[in-house]
Design a protein around this motif. Structure first.
Motif, short mmCIF file in Angstrom:
data_model
loop_
_atom_site.label_atom_id
_atom_site.label_comp_id
_atom_site.label_asym_id
_atom_site.label_seq_id
_atom_site.Cartn_x
_atom_site.Cartn_y
_atom_site.Cartn_z
N VAL A 126 -9.99 -27.23 -11.81
CA VAL A 126 -11.26 -27.15 -11.09
C VAL A 126 -11.73 -25.70 -11.09
O VAL A 126 -10.93 -24.78 -11.19
CB VAL A 126 -11.13 -27.66 -9.64
CG1 VAL A 126 -10.86 -29.16 -9.61
CG2 VAL A 126 -10.03 -26.91 -8.90
N ASP A 127 -13.04 -25.50 -10.94
CA ASP A 127 -13.57 -24.13 -10.89
C ASP A 127 -13.17 -23.43 -9.60
O ASP A 127 -12.80 -22.26 -9.60
CB ASP A 127 -15.10 -24.14 -11.03
CG ASP A 127 -15.55 -24.44 -12.44
OD1 ASP A 127 -14.75 -24.21 -13.38
OD2 ASP A 127 -16.70 -24.88 -12.61
N LEU A 128 -13.27 -24.15 -8.47
CA LEU A 128 -12.88 -23.59 -7.18
C LEU A 128 -11.89 -24.54 -6.52
O LEU A 128 -12.12 -25.74 -6.42
CB LEU A 128 -14.10 -23.41 -6.27
CG LEU A 128 -15.06 -22.28 -6.61
CD1 LEU A 128 -16.22 -22.27 -5.62
CD2 LEU A 128 -14.36 -20.92 -6.58
N LEU A 248 -5.38 -23.47 5.31
CA LEU A 248 -6.53 -22.67 4.91
C LEU A 248 -6.24 -21.83 3.67
O LEU A 248 -5.18 -21.20 3.58
CB LEU A 248 -6.94 -21.73 6.05
CG LEU A 248 -7.30 -22.37 7.39
CD1 LEU A 248 -7.43 -21.30 8.46
CD2 LEU A 248 -8.58 -23.18 7.28
N ASN A 249 -7.18 -21.84 2.72
CA ASN A 249 -7.13 -20.90 1.61
C ASN A 249 -7.53 -19.52 2.08
O ASN A 249 -8.50 -19.38 2.85
CB ASN A 249 -8.11 -21.31 0.50
CG ASN A 249 -7.67 -22.53 -0.27
OD1 ASN A 249 -6.49 -22.88 -0.28
ND2 ASN A 249 -8.62 -23.19 -0.93
N GLY A 251 -8.74 -16.35 0.19
CA GLY A 251 -9.14 -15.72 -1.06
C GLY A 251 -10.58 -15.26 -0.98
O GLY A 251 -11.24 -15.45 0.04
N ARG A 252 -11.08 -14.67 -2.08
CA ARG A 252 -12.46 -14.18 -2.09
C ARG A 252 -13.42 -15.18 -2.70
O ARG A 252 -14.64 -15.04 -2.56
CB ARG A 252 -12.55 -12.87 -2.89
CG ARG A 252 -11.88 -11.68 -2.23
CD ARG A 252 -12.20 -10.38 -2.96
NE ARG A 252 -11.97 -10.49 -4.38
CZ ARG A 252 -12.88 -10.26 -5.33
NH1 ARG A 252 -14.10 -9.91 -5.00
NH2 ARG A 252 -12.56 -10.38 -6.60
N GLY A 253 -12.89 -16.15 -3.46
CA GLY A 253 -13.78 -17.10 -4.12
C GLY A 253 -14.40 -16.55 -5.38
O GLY A 253 -15.40 -17.09 -5.88
N GLU A 254 -13.82 -15.48 -5.94
CA GLU A 254 -14.32 -14.88 -7.17
C GLU A 254 -13.16 -14.70 -8.15
O GLU A 254 -12.11 -14.19 -7.78
CB GLU A 254 -14.96 -13.52 -6.91
CG GLU A 254 -16.16 -13.57 -5.99
CD GLU A 254 -16.74 -12.19 -5.71
OE1 GLU A 254 -16.44 -11.26 -6.49
OE2 GLU A 254 -17.47 -12.05 -4.72
N GLY A 255 -13.36 -15.11 -9.38
CA GLY A 255 -12.32 -15.00 -10.39
C GLY A 255 -12.46 -13.73 -11.23
O GLY A 255 -13.57 -13.33 -11.59
N VAL A 288 -7.06 -19.94 -11.38
CA VAL A 288 -6.85 -20.36 -9.99
C VAL A 288 -7.73 -19.48 -9.11
O VAL A 288 -7.44 -18.30 -8.90
CB VAL A 288 -5.37 -20.24 -9.55
CG1 VAL A 288 -5.20 -20.81 -8.15
CG2 VAL A 288 -4.45 -20.94 -10.53
N VAL A 289 -8.81 -20.05 -8.60
CA VAL A 289 -9.77 -19.32 -7.78
C VAL A 289 -10.06 -20.14 -6.53
O VAL A 289 -10.30 -21.36 -6.62
CB VAL A 289 -11.08 -19.03 -8.55
CG1 VAL A 289 -12.07 -18.28 -7.66
CG2 VAL A 289 -10.79 -18.21 -9.81
N ALA A 290 -10.07 -19.49 -5.39
CA ALA A 290 -10.18 -20.19 -4.11
C ALA A 290 -11.61 -20.53 -3.74
O ALA A 290 -12.55 -19.79 -4.04
CB ALA A 290 -9.58 -19.33 -3.00
N SER A 291 -11.75 -21.63 -3.02
CA SER A 291 -12.90 -21.83 -2.16
C SER A 291 -12.49 -21.35 -0.78
O SER A 291 -11.47 -21.80 -0.24
CB SER A 291 -13.28 -23.31 -2.09
OG SER A 291 -14.18 -23.53 -1.01
#
Length: 322
Positions: A126-128, A248-249, A251-255, A288-291
């Motif tokens: 998935v993207d996020l 909870l994730n 992260g910044r939400g940016e890859g 692997v990038v967070a929402s």
């Protein structure tokens, strides 16, 4: 409240300790000093040296210091090593957590924050990555973190402990030079070590299905991670029995790709060396990038630092190895 912070002499743990005490919370550090350093612990914060496998010492520490909440960071965390030594990882990360929770319940501690990892997601397509993304870890380290989440959640529900599982993404940076990451297991210090020695840093695989062929990750400043712990701890203590259990994730939400990160490291440090592409490492997912929407809505937390700030702060505390 008084918070017992296991692993509080480590890289991430020492930042959490400073953030907690800076926010006016009382802290006690519990660390076996296998990778942590006693000089990272502030002089006015008690340090108990011991293993999470030492159940009697955990109970004495909770009782003697009047502990009312726990932030559990102590764990083994090298993915490759976990593949080679799975029994060791399950013993330290799962059995150590079980004994700690046993002491928590016996000591009537009502809040528990668990440091988990994005490794629980494995190789998500998935993207996020949201908290609802299937958890399919692909190495023993990730398995121990997912098992830990299950154990924390089950114990919390059974014994009335408010809990939070915080799934970190890729931690980097430093709040102060003396708190910098001294290991060479994460990307930024690994590249620093090579560059300062005049050697080419390694890129493990450049044939992934990503824009430049290298792995894409969500990098998060360790100071932001520490603030997330404060926010989670205060949320649990304020809500009490109504807090339930959170996952909870963080992260910044940016890859950012490995290649992009290396180019920026070269720019910040002034060490421009062409990286050497080598074979993929087993267990490395492409992206692997967070929402981070849920943590923002639940705790009002949002990352403050970008990737350049992570590199610059890490570089300011970097000491070349001999």
């Amino acid at each position: 409240m008084t918070w017992l912070i296991t692993g509080g002499a480590g890289y991430i743990g020492s930042h959490v300790v400073r953030a907690m005490t800076g926010a006016g919370e009382r802290a006690v550090v519990y660390d076996d000093l296998s990778t942590g350093r006693a000089d990272r612990v502030p002089a006015d914060v008690p340090l108990v040296t011991g293993s999470t496998l030492d159940r009697p010492l955990l109970s004495r520490t909770i009782a003697e210091h009047g502990v009312t909440g726990v932030v559990h960071l102590a764990a083994k965390k090298q993915v490759g090593e976990s593949v080679e030594l799975p029994l060791h990882y399950y013993r330290e990360n799962v059995e150590g957590l079980r004994g700690l929770l046993d002491a928590v319940v016996a000591g009537d501690v009502r809040s528990f924050v668990f440091s988990s990892s994005a490794a629980v997601y494995g190789s998500p397509d998935v993207d996020l990555v949201t908290e609802e993304t299937p958890t399919l870890p692909i190495n023993p380290y990730g398995e121990t973190k997912l098992t830990g989440e299950w154990l924390v959640r089950a114990a919390g529900r059974a014994y009335g402990v408010a809990t939070a599982n915080l799934r970190y993404f890729n931690v980097a940076g430093a709040a102060a030079p003396e708190l910098a990451d001294t290991g060479v297991f994460n990307l930024i210090p690994m590249v620093f070590e090579k560059l300062t020695a005049g050697r080419a840093p390694l890129v493990f695989g450049a044939d992934y299905p990503t824009p430049d062929g290298t792995c894409v990750r969500d990098y998060i400043h360790v100071s932001d991670i520490a603030r997330a712990h404060v926010a989670a701890a205060r949320h649990l203590s304020a809500a009490g029995g109504d807090a339930g259990d959170l996952t909870l994730n963080i992260g910044r939400g940016e890859g950012v790709s490995v290649r992009e990160m290396m180019d920026l490291i070269a720019e910040v440090t002034g060490h421009a060396v062409e990286p050497l592409v080598t074979d993929r490492r087993p267990g490395d997912p492409p992206r692997v990038v967070a929402s981070a929407d849920r943590v923002a809505a639940t705790l009002g937390w949002k990352a403050q630092y970008g990737v350049r700030a992570m590199i610059e702060s890490a570089w300011s505390g970097w000491t070349p190895r001999n």
